[in-house]
Design an enzyme around this catalytic site. Structure first.
Site, PDB file in Angstrom:
ATOM      1  N   HIS A 272      25.900  31.072 -34.903  1.00  0.00           N
ATOM      2  CA  HIS A 272      27.284  31.675 -34.658  1.00  0.00           C
ATOM      3  C   HIS A 272      28.171  32.086 -35.644  1.00  0.00           C
ATOM      4  O   HIS A 272      28.851  33.199 -35.436  1.00  0.00           O
ATOM      5  CB  HIS A 272      27.912  31.045 -33.476  1.00  0.00           C
ATOM      6  CG  HIS A 272      28.373  29.434 -33.825  1.00  0.00           C
ATOM      7  ND1 HIS A 272      27.459  28.195 -33.936  1.00  0.00           N
ATOM      8  CD2 HIS A 272      29.391  28.992 -34.584  1.00  0.00           C
ATOM      9  CE1 HIS A 272      28.054  27.380 -34.644  1.00  0.00           C
ATOM     10  NE2 HIS A 272      29.207  27.616 -34.882  1.00  0.00           N
ATOM     11  N   HIS A 273      27.981  31.438 -36.734  1.00  0.00           N
ATOM     12  CA  HIS A 273      28.839  31.882 -37.952  1.00  0.00           C
ATOM     13  C   HIS A 273      28.258  33.123 -38.694  1.00  0.00           C
ATOM     14  O   HIS A 273      28.946  33.449 -39.493  1.00  0.00           O
ATOM     15  CB  HIS A 273      29.227  30.706 -39.061  1.00  0.00           C
ATOM     16  CG  HIS A 273      29.956  29.681 -38.542  1.00  0.00           C
ATOM     17  ND1 HIS A 273      31.229  30.069 -37.983  1.00  0.00           N
ATOM     18  CD2 HIS A 273      29.874  28.286 -38.153  1.00  0.00           C
ATOM     19  CE1 HIS A 273      31.994  28.880 -37.523  1.00  0.00           C
ATOM     20  NE2 HIS A 273      30.819  27.899 -37.582  1.00  0.00           N
TER      21      HIS A 273
END
Length: 508
Positions: free
Chosen positions: A29-30
C-alpha cells in the site's frame, strides 16, 4: 477500497459460501507508481483493482484502507502530517483531483490511541454512507493491522472484535464480493489475532457481540470534520448529525448489529439502519420532491432532524396519508439470518417508497412521513407535535394513519392522546406489522371506533392467528406470505389502497 493491511481473500457470498484464498507478500500500500516505499515494491491492491476492471465486467470498485496511506477510503494515523509517510497528503482535504474529486476519502486521526469506538464511529457516520451511495461491484480491503492493539509503531487500540465488525459491515456491500489483502502490522501476536477475526468473517461467520462504546473527543471531532468536507461530494452524508455536542465529546455510542431478529423490542440498532434511512431520505428528496419538515423546538430539532418529511402540498390537500415507520431498520425488516444483504434491502426500500409516493400522487393525496427507530418511548412528543402543528393545521378533512412494524404503537398512543381530533378526522388506521405484535388503543372507548376503521397486515403464520379473540378486535385482517416487513408492505399495498378508497367512499 478499504484498508486494514497484509494477505488476499476473494469471496463470492452465496448460500454455500464458496471461497478462494491466496496470501500476498510483501505488502504494497505504500508503493508509489514509480517508486518503492515503506517495505512495499508494488501497490498490490491498486494493481489488482485495475486488472479486475480490465479483465472482468466489474467496473465500480471500493477500496478501504485502515493504515497510513491514501487510496480511496483511508483511516490512518496522521498527526497533522507528522506521522509516516509524513506531509500533507492523507489529510481530510485530500479529496482527489479532476474527475476523481471526491473519490478520495481520508479519515486522518490526529493522535495515537484511537480504538474500536473511533473506528466504528467513522464507519457509521462516513464510510458506510459513502460506500452505500457509491454502490460498488467489488470491495477490496487493504487490511493494515498497524492500528491493532499491541502494535508499538501504530500505537492505536483496535481489537480483533473491532476488525471483525468493520469487515462484517463491508461484507454487506457489492453482493458480498469481497477481497482482503494483508498489508502492514508489526506485532506478530496482534496480526495473528486480528487476521483470524477478519478471516472468520469472510468465511461466513458473524462478529462477536460488542458492548456500548463512546468515541474519543479527538476521534469524534475528526469524523465530524471529514463528514463536513466530504458532504460536498456525497449526498448521503449528514455533517450536522456528526457534530460533537460539547467537550468532552460524547460521540455516538455503538452496539452490536448482528442481524438476528431480536426477542426484545428495545434491542440495539444496526449501523446499516442509519445508512438505509439516509439513502431513502435522499431518494425521496431528489426523485419525488419531498421536503424536510422544520421542527420549531430546539430539542426536537436536535433529536429528530431529518426524520420528518412531507410532500409540498401537505397544507393544501383534502386527504393526508400520515405514515409512521421504521423503514431502514434491519432488525425489523429482515428475517433471522446470520448475514444480511444490505443491497437487497436498499432495493426493496426504494422500490416500495416509489410505490407509496406513486399511489399518493395518483389519488391526489398528500404525504407526511415520519421515520423512527427502536427508542420508541421518546417519540410520543414528536408524533403529537407533528399532529398538532402539521396535520391539524392542514386543510385535510380526511386523514389516513399508516404504521409500520413497532412504530404502530405510536399511532395507538396518538389515538389515545388526541382522541377527539383523531376520531373526527381519521378515516383509516393501517397497521403493517409482519411478525411483530399488532397494537390496540389502550382506552376501551376507542376500541369500537378503531375496529370500524382498521386494516391489519400480518406476516405468514403470525401467532395472533391462534388467538381468535385478539384478531376480532381488528377490523380487516390480511395474511401476507412474506417475512420481511418492507416486502410485506409492498405486497399488502394493493389491498391497502382498496381499503382506503372504500373507507373514503363511505363519506360521499
Amino acid at each position: 477500497m478499504v484498508r486494514l493491511d497484509h494477505g488476499t481473500h476473494f469471496r463470492k457470498v452465496t448460500r454455500t459460501a464458496s471461497h478462494r484464498r491466496t496470501v500476498v507478500r510483501p505488502p504494497g500500500h505504500h508503493a508509489e507508481p514509480e517508486e518503492h516505499m515503506g517495505f512495499c515494491f508494488f501497490n498490490n491492491v491498486a494493481v489488482a483493482a485495475r486488472v479486475v476492471q480490465n479483465l472482468t465486467p466489474l467496473k465500480k470498485i471500493l477500496i478501504l484502507d485502515c493504515d497510513p496511506s491514501v487510496l480511496f477510503i483511508s483511516l490512518h494515523r496522521h498527526d497533522g502530517g507528522d506521522f509516516y509517510p509524513y506531509g500533507p497528503f492523507g489529510d481530510l482535504d485530500s479529496c482527489g483531483e479532476g474527475l476523481g474529486l471526491g473519490y478520495s476519502v481520508n479519515i486522518p486521526w490526529p493522535e495515537n490511541g484511537m480504538g474500536d469506538a473511533d473506528y466504528i464511529h467513522a464507519f457509521q457516520k462516513v464510510i458506510m454512507p459513502i460506500a452505500t451511495e457509491f454502490d460498488p461491484e467489488l470491495v477490496i480491503i487493504s487490511a493494515g493491522f498497524d492500528a491493532a492493539e499491541g502494535d508499538d509503531l501504530g500505537e492505536c487500540l483496535v481489537t480483533p472484535v473491532g476488525y471483525a465488525h468493520m469487515t462484517y459491515m463491508l461484507a454487506g456491500l457489492a453482493g458480498g464480493l469481497l477481497a482482503v489483502a494483508l498489508e502492514g502490522g508489526y506485532n506478530l501476536d496482534s496480526i495473528t489475532k486480528s487476521a483470524l477475526a477478519v478471516t472468520e468473517i469472510i468465511m461466513g461467520g458473524a462478529p462477536p457481540e460488542m458492548g456500548p462504546m463512546v468515541a474519543s473527543e479527538a476521534g469524534a471531532r475528526t469524523v465530524w470534520l471529514v463528514a463536513r468536507q466530504q458532504s460536498q461530494y456525497w449526498k448521503s452524508l449528514n455533517a450536522r448529525a456528526c457534530e460533537p455536542e460539547g467537550l468532552p465529546c460524547a460521540a455516538a455510542s455503538y452496539s452490536s448489529y448482528k442481524t438476528v431478529v431480536p426477542t426484545e423490542a428495545n434491542s440495539p440498532p444496526l449501523p446499516t439502519q442509519e445508512i438505509l434511512k439516509l439513502h431513502r431520505q435522499h431518494y425521496m428528496y431528489s426523485e419525488h420532491g419531498m421536503m424536510e419538515v422544520p421542527l420549531v423546538s430546539a430539542e426536537l430539532e436536535q433529536r429528530f432532524s431529518g426524520q420528518v418529511i412531507c410532500s409540498p402540498d401537505v397544507f393544501q390537500c383534502e386527504t393526508l396519508v400520515f405514515v409512521v415507520h421504521e423503514f431502514g431498520n434491519l432488525r425489523v425488516e429482515m428475517s433471522a439470518s446470520v448475514m444480511r444483504d444490505a443491497q437487497l434491502e436498499r432495493a426493496n426500500l426504494i422500490e416500495f417508497s416509489k410505490d407509496l409516493v406513486t399511489w399518493v400522487k395518483a389519488e391526489g393525496y398528500s404525504l407526511l412521513d415520519v421515520n423512527l427507530d427502536q427508542k420508541q418511548k421518546v417519540y410520543a412528543h414528536l408524533i403529537t407535535y407533528v399532529w398538532d402543528n402539521y396535520v391539524m393545521l392542514s386543510s385535510a378533512r380526511n386523514i389516513v394513519l399508516v404504521g409500520h412494524g413497532p412504530a404502530c404503537q405510536q399511532l395507538m398512543d396518538l389515538i389515545d392522546m388526541r382522541e377527539t381530533s383523531v376520531v373526527e378526522s381519521v378515516r383509516s388506521v393501517i397497521q403493517v406489522v409482519g411478525h411483530w405484535p399488532p397494537c390496540l388503543p389502550s382506552r376501551p372507548e376507542n376500541l369500537k371506533w378503531y375496529r370500524c376503521h382498521s386494516f391489519l397486515a400480518l406476516g405468514c403464520d403470525h401467532s395472533i392467528r391462534r388467538k381468535v379473540q385478539e384478531v376480532e378486535w381488528h377490523g380487516h385482517v390480511l395474511d401476507v406470505d412474506e417475512d420481511r416487513s418492507v416486502a410485506l408492505f409492498a405486497k399488502a399495498l394493493p389491498d391497502i389502497k382498496r381499503f382506503v378508497k372504500a373507507q373514503l367512499s363511505c363519506l360521499k
